[in-house]
Design a protein around this motif. Structure first.
Motif, PDB file in Angstrom:
ATOM      1  N   LEU A  68      -5.634 -51.725  23.701  1.00 20.27           N
ATOM      2  CA  LEU A  68      -5.568 -52.441  24.964  1.00 20.27           C
ATOM      3  C   LEU A  68      -5.341 -51.547  26.179  1.00 20.27           C
ATOM      4  N   ILE A  69      -5.272 -50.232  25.966  1.00 27.38           N
ATOM      5  CA  ILE A  69      -5.001 -49.286  27.048  1.00 27.38           C
ATOM      6  C   ILE A  69      -6.042 -48.173  27.026  1.00 27.38           C
ATOM      7  N   GLU A  70      -6.032 -47.354  28.085  1.00 23.07           N
ATOM      8  CA  GLU A  70      -6.941 -46.211  28.171  1.00 23.07           C
ATOM      9  C   GLU A  70      -6.158 -44.955  28.491  1.00 23.07           C
ATOM     10  N   GLN A  71      -6.708 -43.812  28.121  1.00 22.72           N
ATOM     11  CA  GLN A  71      -6.084 -42.531  28.459  1.00 22.72           C
ATOM     12  C   GLN A  71      -5.967 -42.422  29.974  1.00 22.72           C
ATOM     13  N   GLY A  72      -4.804 -41.935  30.441  1.00 20.95           N
ATOM     14  CA  GLY A  72      -4.556 -41.775  31.865  1.00 20.95           C
ATOM     15  C   GLY A  72      -3.923 -42.995  32.519  1.00 20.95           C
ATOM     16  N   GLN A  73      -3.892 -44.113  31.807  1.00 21.11           N
ATOM     17  CA  GLN A  73      -3.322 -45.349  32.335  1.00 21.11           C
ATOM     18  C   GLN A  73      -1.793 -45.277  32.317  1.00 21.11           C
ATOM     19  N   SER A  74      -1.158 -45.827  33.335  1.00 20.93           N
ATOM     20  CA  SER A  74       0.306 -45.951  33.347  1.00 20.93           C
ATOM     21  C   SER A  74       0.685 -47.226  32.619  1.00 20.93           C
ATOM     22  N   GLU A 100       2.672 -42.324  31.388  1.00 19.75           N
ATOM     23  CA  GLU A 100       1.213 -42.255  31.477  1.00 19.75           C
ATOM     24  C   GLU A 100       0.659 -41.879  30.105  1.00 19.75           C
ATOM     25  N   VAL A 101      -0.404 -42.566  29.686  1.00 21.09           N
ATOM     26  CA  VAL A 101      -1.016 -42.303  28.385  1.00 21.09           C
ATOM     27  C   VAL A 101      -1.673 -40.921  28.407  1.00 21.09           C
ATOM     28  N   ALA A 102      -1.115 -39.987  27.640  1.00 16.16           N
ATOM     29  CA  ALA A 102      -1.665 -38.633  27.557  1.00 16.16           C
ATOM     30  C   ALA A 102      -2.739 -38.552  26.479  1.00 16.16           C
ATOM     31  N   GLU A 103      -2.510 -39.284  25.373  1.00 16.45           N
ATOM     32  CA  GLU A 103      -3.460 -39.216  24.253  1.00 16.45           C
ATOM     33  C   GLU A 103      -3.353 -40.461  23.397  1.00 16.45           C
ATOM     34  N   ILE A 104      -4.494 -40.999  23.011  1.00 21.87           N
ATOM     35  CA  ILE A 104      -4.560 -42.090  22.043  1.00 21.87           C
ATOM     36  C   ILE A 104      -4.967 -41.458  20.721  1.00 21.87           C
TER      37      ILE A 104
END
Length: 70
Positions: free
Chosen positions: A16-22, A48-52
């Motif tokens: 449900l999220i993307e890399q770089g998203q807060s 902040e999403v650094a890596e999925i």
């Protein structure tokens, strides 16, 4: 770096999220499927999403790293 881990074994059903998203503490970040049930996974931290680390369809075990936050 903070890591969000799986609380149970299952298959990644949706991300449900993307890399770089807060994201915020308590936000739903992905859905695991286990025993034909969809279980939402919530963030345990704000950042902040650094890596999925997983893809849809991946099987994860309890304790596996799902998301890395910076």
């Amino acid at each position: 770096m903070k890591e969000i881990t799986a609380s149970m074994a299952g298959t990644v059903f949706n991300i449900l999220i993307e890399q770089g998203q807060s994201i915020t503490d308590g936000q739903e970040i992905l859905i695991l499927e286990s025993m034909k049930m969809e279980i939402p996974v919530q963030s345990t931290s704000t950042g902040e999403v650094a890596e999925i680390k997983v893809n849809i369809g991946d099987f994860v075990n309890e304790g596996d790293v799902l998301i890395v936050l910076k």
